[in-house]
Structure formats: C-alpha cells, structure tokens
Design an enzyme around this catalytic site. Sequence first.
Site, short mmCIF file in Angstrom:
data_model
loop_
_atom_site.label_atom_id
_atom_site.label_comp_id
_atom_site.label_asym_id
_atom_site.label_seq_id
_atom_site.Cartn_x
_atom_site.Cartn_y
_atom_site.Cartn_z
N VAL A 170 -2.00 -6.73 0.00
CA VAL A 170 -3.19 -7.47 -0.41
C VAL A 170 -3.14 -8.94 0.01
O VAL A 170 -2.06 -9.52 0.18
CB VAL A 170 -3.46 -7.37 -1.94
CG1 VAL A 170 -3.64 -5.93 -2.38
CG2 VAL A 170 -2.39 -8.07 -2.73
N ASP A 171 -4.34 -9.51 0.18
CA ASP A 171 -4.47 -10.92 0.55
C ASP A 171 -4.94 -11.77 -0.62
O ASP A 171 -4.94 -13.00 -0.55
CB ASP A 171 -5.49 -11.06 1.69
CG ASP A 171 -5.10 -10.23 2.90
OD1 ASP A 171 -3.88 -10.19 3.22
OD2 ASP A 171 -5.99 -9.60 3.50
#
Lengths: 288, 288
Positions: free
Chosen positions: A31-32
């Site tokens: 995830v970012d």
Amino acid sequence: MKGENPNPSPRSGAAAELLCGVNAKALLDSVDAFLFDCDGVIWKGDKLIDGVSQTLDLLRSKGKKLVFVTNNSTKSRAQYANKFRSLGLSVTQDEIFSSSFAAAMYLKVNHFPPNKKEDGEKRVQLKSSCFFEHDKNVGAVVVGLDPDINYYKLQYGTLCIRENPGCLFIATNCDSVGHMTDLQEWPGAGCMVGAICGSTGREPIVVGKPSTFMMEFLLQKFHMSPSRMCMVGDRLDTDILFGQNAGCKTLLVLSGVTTESILGDSSNSIQPDYYTSKVSDILKLLGE
Amino acid sequence: MKGENPNPSPRSGAAAELLCGVNAKALLDSVDAFLFDCDGVIWKGDKLIDGVSQTLDLLRSKGKKLVFVTNNSTKSRAQYANKFRSLGLSVTQDEIFSSSFAAAMYLKVNHFPPNKKEDGEKRVQLKSSCFFEHDKNVGAVVVGLDPDINYYKLQYGTLCIRENPGCLFIATNCDSVGHMTDLQEWPGAGCMVGAICGSTGREPIVVGKPSTFMMEFLLQKFHMSPSRMCMVGDRLDTDILFGQNAGCKTLLVLSGVTTESILGDSSNSIQPDYYTSKVSDILKLLGE
C-alpha cells in the site's frame, strides 16, 4: 447508500488474519496510503493511544501517505487539525476527512447555498395558539451527533423535510455510539438520525462511513488506487465496511469498541483483512 | 409486533366503501361496540369535532358500547376522562384505553414493579471526567411522546437498555406525528422511539396501535367478539390496521390526518371497510 462499491473486497467473509511480522511487512509493501479512523485508533477521548506518534512517523518516513477519515461531525477540519496538534501530532487540515466536511461537500456538489445555523438553546413554546414557523427555503437538513437535541430542533428539521419540496435529509453518519467522554459510551449520531427518521418516515442520505462518498474527494486529492490503500479502524460496521466498500485493504485495531470476541462471533459477518491490538503493533512487528 | 392477528380482515386489499344510508344501517346492526380513536375523530387539539356529542348519544341510545382507544401517552386514564368532561362528553375512565395504560399493563402482566420517574429538567454534564451513573435495577424503558426530549434522558434510557441484563424497551406507539397543538403537526412518539432505536440498535415492543396488545384488556372488560366491534379512526397505519389486526370492522373518518387522495393512492395498501368525512355522518345517514 450512495457511492457504495457493488463489488465488495474479495476477503469479506474469510476470517481475519492476526497481524504478524510477515504479513505486516507485506501489507506495508502493498500500500501507498494508510487511512485512519481517529476515536479508538489514534486517541480515546482526549488521550493519545500509546505509540501512535512514533508509528505515524515511521509510516511517513517510509513514504506512505496518511489520511484521517472520521465520522465525528462535531468538529471542522481546522478544529480537527488543532486537536492533532494539541496531542503532539503534526497533521494538516487537508489530510483530514470528517463527516461534517463530507456533508458540506455533498451540498456543494449538489449546488446548495451554505446552510443557516440553528440556535441550540432555543426552546419550543407549546401553547395551543402558537404556530411554529420554519424557513420554506431550507433545501437540506443535515443531522449529526448533537448533545443539545431538543423538540424545537426536531420540529424544525421535520417540518423542512416534510413540507419543503425536494428538501434533502442528510446524515453525517448513523453510529449508535458517540465518544463524548473517554469514560463511557454516549448516544451517537444514529440517535438523532433515528429521531428524524421516526418523525418523517424518511431514510437519510448517509455521507459518513460506511458510505464511500468521502472516498471520491480523497481520490481527487491523492490520485492513487483504493487497492493501494489500507483502512485502519476500530469499528466493523463503519471503518472496516467503508474500507471494503471502497476496495481498500483493511486492518482492525482492538483499541476501540471492537473486542476479539465480537470479531470472532458467529453473528458478525464483517471480517477485515488483518487485525491487531493497536496501531503501534506495526512498529513493533517491523522491528523498528 | 406482539399480539398481532395473523389472519387479517378479509376486506383488507378491497377498496373502502363510502358510508351511505344503507351500509351505515347494516354496520350499526352488525356490531355491538364502537371503538373510537380520539385525536382527529372526537376532537382536534382542544376543540370537539362538530356533531360528535349527539352521535355518541345516539349510539348509546341504541345500546352500543363505546370505547376510546388512543395512542396518546401524555395523559393518564383519569386525565383523559377529565378532557372528555371538559368538552361536555360523559365518558368514564374504564371506557378509555390509552397507550400509557397499555404500557403499564404490559409491565404489570410481566410482573414489573412500578417504574421510577425521571426528572425532565435534568441536563447532562459533558465534562471528560464525568461518569454518567444509571440505575442498574431498571428493568424496562418505556418510550412515548416527550416534548422534553434531551441528551440526558437519551443516555439514561440507552444505558439501561444496553447494560441492564434483560431490560425491556417498550414503545407506547411509533406514530410519526403528534398533536401537540391544533394548528399543525409535531414530531410524535415515533421520533423518540427512533432515537432510542438509533442509539441501542434494538427494536421496541410496541403496545399501542396497530399492536393489538390493548385488545386483550378490552375483551376482558367487555366480553364480546371483535367481529362485533367497529374501529373508527383517522389513521390508516395505526387505527385501521389495529382494527384489521384485531378482526374488527373498520371505519375511516377524514376529519384527521388522512385525506381521500391518500386513501385512494396506489401506494396505500390499507383499506378500511368504510370511510366517511366525520363521525356525525352516521347521525345524518341514519336520518336521526
């Protein structure tokens, strides 16, 4: 509910995994952005939960975007930023998405003029000759948590919804519980919303979690795929459902209203991807 | 809902007949008792509806029992008898069945001690150090129309229902509209009941119309078959449904909240046996 994803996360239904060193690392890599609920995740009442500050610092140092998504409608974004600051956390206003902001955005995208403010101290006069006047131009009634709920406001909102043609009925959220003090639970916005449902026979447009209405603004701001986001929250029927409705990964923390036995109970159909006792477990599990 | 008749009246679904000389005579011959709703049928606010007094006198002179069945929970039976007297009608206390009486009877048949009275003027203190205490022995929360609704009462009722084992949640009724003044409509008990549903996630036991809980006491008192009774009311979803649930004949009067266009609208599925503009039409149609 407006904006719900018709394709729920493929994990919904499967039992949640306890967060451990291996899957915490994998989650971080996949995830970012981390979307955090606040009450029961970042703080409880006016107290910061242990280790939150260091965990947020770590995530930022690894290049992750941090966003705060709350159903609490009693504060503006600016007041929220002040609360973060008072607890020693540096969070900017545009990282905060509250249900009051969502309600304002809902009205904005539907081209409504700013709403009038009601006086919370007004009391109703119930003399038989008294006629209760309301503004026929009110085009939307926004209902959130209100400890000053009274019959005057209920009559005002009810008349607008019942008698003003096309008047919208918007709920910031339908949470049964509100965090008014840190010692116990209090009636949440679901109480005030339920009152107006009961007096109008109408169902509200819900703009807070688990509706994904807020997600549209979040995506406009951050330009990333929901599948590269992880929603972190303490409530199954708002936070985790919101994450799943939006197509995000989900992490339940047990530092708020949900216990491990509620999560595992056969009556609960909402399973996050992962669960852990509190946000700072991430720090510990990554060995930082 | 407790006590509902699983076999609705065979007339439900068929269109209502306008009351005329012929069917009014047949109706009178086919029943031994008339059950009247009060607001919108007998009176509007503090004003008697034209011709009611003479109509009730005629029915009594023909040997019909008269019973008054009201969802209004703000008065005791004695206070109701006073209201009838002040309007020049001679009605005794035991001819009156109100939803407050029904709630008291519900508690009595379930062996509850009399409930404590809450102070409507109490206000809640929301300091972070304040802990809201509630009586752990409260075994039932009874919710009716309350123009003094506030956060204190909502928290009190919510804590009893959520935290006291086995605590009952009883609604006098779920009417959306209350008749607080005669000039306009106000939020009814459904508003207060909706608020507690929203804060507890629980559904109430409804003792007022359209639940037929009150019918059991009425039958104990009057020893007659429901099929020999006619329920007269102004609301489809409470009065007429109550009559149909109980197996009575039903007569809708248009002197209250229901208009002829609401009755005939395709969205309305509740059809009384007969309808007429007001109670005193009976007098006129019988040529008395």
